[in-house]
Design a protein around this motif. Structure first.
Motif, PDB file in Angstrom:
ATOM      1  N   PHE A  46      36.778  21.132  45.712  1.00  0.00           N
ATOM      2  CA  PHE A  46      35.916  22.296  45.900  1.00  0.00           C
ATOM      3  C   PHE A  46      34.668  21.910  46.696  1.00  0.00           C
ATOM      4  N   PRO A  90      30.780  27.597  37.609  1.00  0.00           N
ATOM      5  CA  PRO A  90      31.982  27.907  38.381  1.00  0.00           C
ATOM      6  C   PRO A  90      33.264  27.478  37.662  1.00  0.00           C
ATOM      7  N   THR A  91      34.391  27.870  38.228  1.00  0.00           N
ATOM      8  CA  THR A  91      35.693  27.434  37.729  1.00  0.00           C
ATOM      9  C   THR A  91      36.633  27.254  38.904  1.00  0.00           C
ATOM     10  N   GLY A  92      37.586  26.370  38.754  1.00  0.00           N
ATOM     11  CA  GLY A  92      38.558  26.168  39.823  1.00  0.00           C
ATOM     12  C   GLY A  92      39.770  25.409  39.312  1.00  0.00           C
ATOM     13  N   VAL A  93      40.926  25.702  39.914  1.00  0.00           N
ATOM     14  CA  VAL A  93      42.190  25.058  39.550  1.00  0.00           C
ATOM     15  C   VAL A  93      42.791  24.461  40.824  1.00  0.00           C
ATOM     16  N   GLN A 100      49.947  29.205  36.750  1.00  0.00           N
ATOM     17  CA  GLN A 100      50.605  28.794  35.495  1.00  0.00           C
ATOM     18  C   GLN A 100      49.799  29.181  34.272  1.00  0.00           C
ATOM     19  N   GLY A 101      48.679  29.871  34.486  1.00  0.00           N
ATOM     20  CA  GLY A 101      47.840  30.268  33.358  1.00  0.00           C
ATOM     21  C   GLY A 101      46.677  29.327  33.089  1.00  0.00           C
ATOM     22  N   ILE A 102      46.511  28.284  33.934  1.00  0.00           N
ATOM     23  CA  ILE A 102      45.444  27.304  33.675  1.00  0.00           C
ATOM     24  C   ILE A 102      44.063  27.942  33.857  1.00  0.00           C
ATOM     25  N   GLY A 103      43.920  28.777  34.885  1.00  0.00           N
ATOM     26  CA  GLY A 103      42.645  29.461  35.101  1.00  0.00           C
ATOM     27  C   GLY A 103      42.280  30.321  33.899  1.00  0.00           C
ATOM     28  N   ASP A 104      43.261  31.043  33.386  1.00  0.00           N
ATOM     29  CA  ASP A 104      43.043  31.881  32.201  1.00  0.00           C
ATOM     30  C   ASP A 104      42.683  31.029  30.981  1.00  0.00           C
ATOM     31  N   PRO A 127      31.166  36.212  41.048  1.00  0.00           N
ATOM     32  CA  PRO A 127      32.499  35.780  40.637  1.00  0.00           C
ATOM     33  C   PRO A 127      33.526  35.483  41.727  1.00  0.00           C
ATOM     34  N   ALA A 131      39.071  40.280  40.777  1.00  0.00           N
ATOM     35  CA  ALA A 131      40.366  40.764  40.245  1.00  0.00           C
ATOM     36  C   ALA A 131      40.939  39.783  39.219  1.00  0.00           C
ATOM     37  N   TYR A 133      39.186  38.013  37.042  1.00  0.00           N
ATOM     38  CA  TYR A 133      38.489  38.254  35.769  1.00  0.00           C
ATOM     39  C   TYR A 133      38.883  39.600  35.170  1.00  0.00           C
ATOM     40  N   LYS A 135      41.645  41.089  35.343  1.00  0.00           N
ATOM     41  CA  LYS A 135      43.016  41.110  34.813  1.00  0.00           C
ATOM     42  C   LYS A 135      43.009  41.082  33.294  1.00  0.00           C
ATOM     43  N   ARG A 136      42.101  40.297  32.709  1.00  0.00           N
ATOM     44  CA  ARG A 136      42.123  40.086  31.256  1.00  0.00           C
ATOM     45  C   ARG A 136      40.883  40.655  30.556  1.00  0.00           C
ATOM     46  N   PRO A 163      33.964  28.072  48.037  1.00  0.00           N
ATOM     47  CA  PRO A 163      35.282  28.708  47.979  1.00  0.00           C
ATOM     48  C   PRO A 163      35.307  29.817  46.923  1.00  0.00           C
TER      49      PRO A 163
HETATM   50  C1  LIG Z   1      40.723  31.862  40.365  1.00  0.00           C
HETATM   51  C2  LIG Z   1      41.531  30.649  39.888  1.00  0.00           C
HETATM   52  C3  LIG Z   1      40.633  29.771  38.996  1.00  0.00           C
HETATM   53  C4  LIG Z   1      42.730  31.147  39.067  1.00  0.00           C
HETATM   54  O1  LIG Z   1      43.435  30.018  38.572  1.00  0.00           O
HETATM   55  P1  LIG Z   1      44.988  30.106  38.174  1.00  0.00           P
HETATM   56  O2  LIG Z   1      45.299  28.935  37.323  1.00  0.00           O
HETATM   57  O3  LIG Z   1      45.823  30.304  39.368  1.00  0.00           O
HETATM   58  O4  LIG Z   1      44.984  31.458  37.317  1.00  0.00           O
HETATM   59  P2  LIG Z   1      46.108  31.926  36.268  1.00  0.00           P
HETATM   60  O5  LIG Z   1      47.410  31.296  36.614  1.00  0.00           O
HETATM   61  O6  LIG Z   1      45.577  31.702  34.902  1.00  0.00           O
HETATM   62  O7  LIG Z   1      46.150  33.478  36.582  1.00  0.00           O
HETATM   63  C5  LIG Z   1      45.847  34.437  35.614  1.00  0.00           C
HETATM   64  C6  LIG Z   1      46.098  35.802  36.199  1.00  0.00           C
HETATM   65  O8  LIG Z   1      45.137  36.075  37.235  1.00  0.00           O
HETATM   66  C7  LIG Z   1      45.797  36.328  38.461  1.00  0.00           C
HETATM   67  N1  LIG Z   1      45.022  35.700  39.518  1.00  0.00           N
HETATM   68  C8  LIG Z   1      44.870  34.380  39.737  1.00  0.00           C
HETATM   69  N2  LIG Z   1      44.065  34.173  40.777  1.00  0.00           N
HETATM   70  C9  LIG Z   1      43.702  35.387  41.236  1.00  0.00           C
HETATM   71  C10 LIG Z   1      42.873  35.830  42.304  1.00  0.00           C
HETATM   72  N3  LIG Z   1      42.269  34.963  43.140  1.00  0.00           N
HETATM   73  N4  LIG Z   1      42.716  37.168  42.459  1.00  0.00           N
HETATM   74  C11 LIG Z   1      43.332  38.051  41.639  1.00  0.00           C
HETATM   75  N5  LIG Z   1      44.134  37.684  40.615  1.00  0.00           N
HETATM   76  C12 LIG Z   1      44.317  36.371  40.420  1.00  0.00           C
HETATM   77  C13 LIG Z   1      47.177  35.710  38.329  1.00  0.00           C
HETATM   78  O9  LIG Z   1      48.119  36.360  39.150  1.00  0.00           O
HETATM   79  C14 LIG Z   1      47.454  35.919  36.845  1.00  0.00           C
HETATM   80  O10 LIG Z   1      47.908  37.241  36.597  1.00  0.00           O
HETATM   81  P3  LIG Z   1      49.358  37.493  35.903  1.00  0.00           P
HETATM   82  O11 LIG Z   1      49.360  36.719  34.627  1.00  0.00           O
HETATM   83  O12 LIG Z   1      49.378  38.956  35.721  1.00  0.00           O
HETATM   84  O13 LIG Z   1      50.355  36.953  36.874  1.00  0.00           O
HETATM   85  C15 LIG Z   1      42.096  29.814  41.071  1.00  0.00           C
HETATM   86  O14 LIG Z   1      42.798  30.675  41.929  1.00  0.00           O
HETATM   87  C16 LIG Z   1      41.023  29.083  41.885  1.00  0.00           C
HETATM   88  O15 LIG Z   1      40.702  27.935  41.598  1.00  0.00           O
HETATM   89  N6  LIG Z   1      40.487  29.738  42.926  1.00  0.00           N
HETATM   90  C17 LIG Z   1      39.498  29.103  43.823  1.00  0.00           C
HETATM   91  C18 LIG Z   1      38.169  28.940  43.121  1.00  0.00           C
HETATM   92  C19 LIG Z   1      37.587  30.267  42.666  1.00  0.00           C
HETATM   93  O16 LIG Z   1      37.639  31.272  43.357  1.00  0.00           O
HETATM   94  N7  LIG Z   1      37.027  30.260  41.439  1.00  0.00           N
HETATM   95  C20 LIG Z   1      36.432  31.468  40.848  1.00  0.00           C
HETATM   96  C21 LIG Z   1      35.051  31.694  41.303  1.00  0.00           C
HETATM   97  S1  LIG Z   1      33.865  30.883  40.297  1.00  0.00           S
END
Ligand SMILES: CC(C)(COP(=O)(O)OP(=O)(O)OC[C@H]1O[C@@H](n2cnc3c(N)ncnc32)[C@H](O)[C@@H]1OP(=O)(O)O)[C@@H](O)C(=O)NCCC(=O)NCCS
Length: 164
Positions: A46, A90-93, A100-104, A127, A131, A133, A135-136, A163
């Motif tokens: 990142f 912040p958060t990032g995967v 895979q649900g890691i972000g969630d 954020p 979208a 955030y 989602k849940r 990013p």
């Molecule tokens: C945003 C982020 C953390 C999500 O991580 P992830 O592990 O892919 O998320 P999950 O697999 O837990 O997804 C959970 C749900 O959110 C949705 N989702 C994931 N990323 C999304 C995005 N960028 N926009 C909209 N929806 C998203 C997924 O489709 C999933 O929905 P579903 O269960 O209905 O299929 C990752 O895409 C990332 O690191 N992005 C770049 C950094 C960033 O933007 N961070 C946030 C700002 S601080």
């Protein structure tokens, strides 16, 4: 992007918590001695801005930087109380581990950590992918919160844009 408010006393169940655990991925607070590994990983995936924020989380007790780990390999991170008290992020995967649900799982672990720390609400600061955030979470847009606490923030040219 404006900030959003989350009710911590009203968090929904995140099915990703169990799904991620079943896949052998541990979501936990980082600990101080692994801090340099965590920060190097964030720098590689990142930005330096996020390194600075995660370092702040690592400097607190208890640590407010959370990580997702499998087989001794870091897959993602999330923080709270870094740029401001009561803020999530912040958060990032890792790109290769997304979807895979890691972000969630990181999001809900960190929000629960905030609730345990005594907060009633969390602010999701600037954020990016709102979208994700929404989602849940039933989160509420905070009027006039752009640029909010980030107003006038210095950016090193080498860092490029944040990013998100
Ligand atoms: C945003 C982020 C953390 C999500 O991580 P992830 O592990 O892919 O998320 P999950 O697999 O837990 O997804 C959970 C749900 O959110 C949705 N989702 C994931 N990323 C999304 C995005 N960028 N926009 C909209 N929806 C998203 C997924 O489709 C999933 O929905 P579903 O269960 O209905 O299929 C990752 O895409 C990332 O690191 N992005 C770049 C950094 C960033 O933007 N961070 C946030 C700002 S601080």
């Amino acid at each position: 992007m404006t900030d959003y408010l989350v009710r911590l006393y009203d968090l929904p169940v995140f099915e990703a918590e169990a799904r991620v655990a079943a896949a052998g991925i541990m979501v936990r607070r980082a600990i101080a001695p692994e801090g340099h590994v965590v920060l190097d990983w964030i720098r590689a995936h990142f930005s330096e801005h996020w390194v600075s924020e995660a370092a702040r989380g690592l400097a607190q007790t208890p640590v407010t930087t959370w990580i997702a780990v499998k087989d001794n390999k870091m897959l993602g991170f999330a923080c709270h109380d870094t740029t401001a008290k009561g803020f999530f992020g912040p958060t990032g995967v890792d790109v290769a581990a997304r979807g895979q649900g890691i972000g969630d799982a990181l999001l809900i672990a960190t929000l629960k950590g905030m609730r345990e720390a005594g907060y009633g609400y969390a602010v999701i600061g600037d954020p990016g992918p709102i979208a994700f955030y929404q989602k849940r979470l039933d989160c509420l847009e905070i009027p006039k919160s752009k640029p909010g606490v980030y107003a006038g923030m210095l950016r090193a040219q080498k860092d490029g844009p944040i990013p998100g």
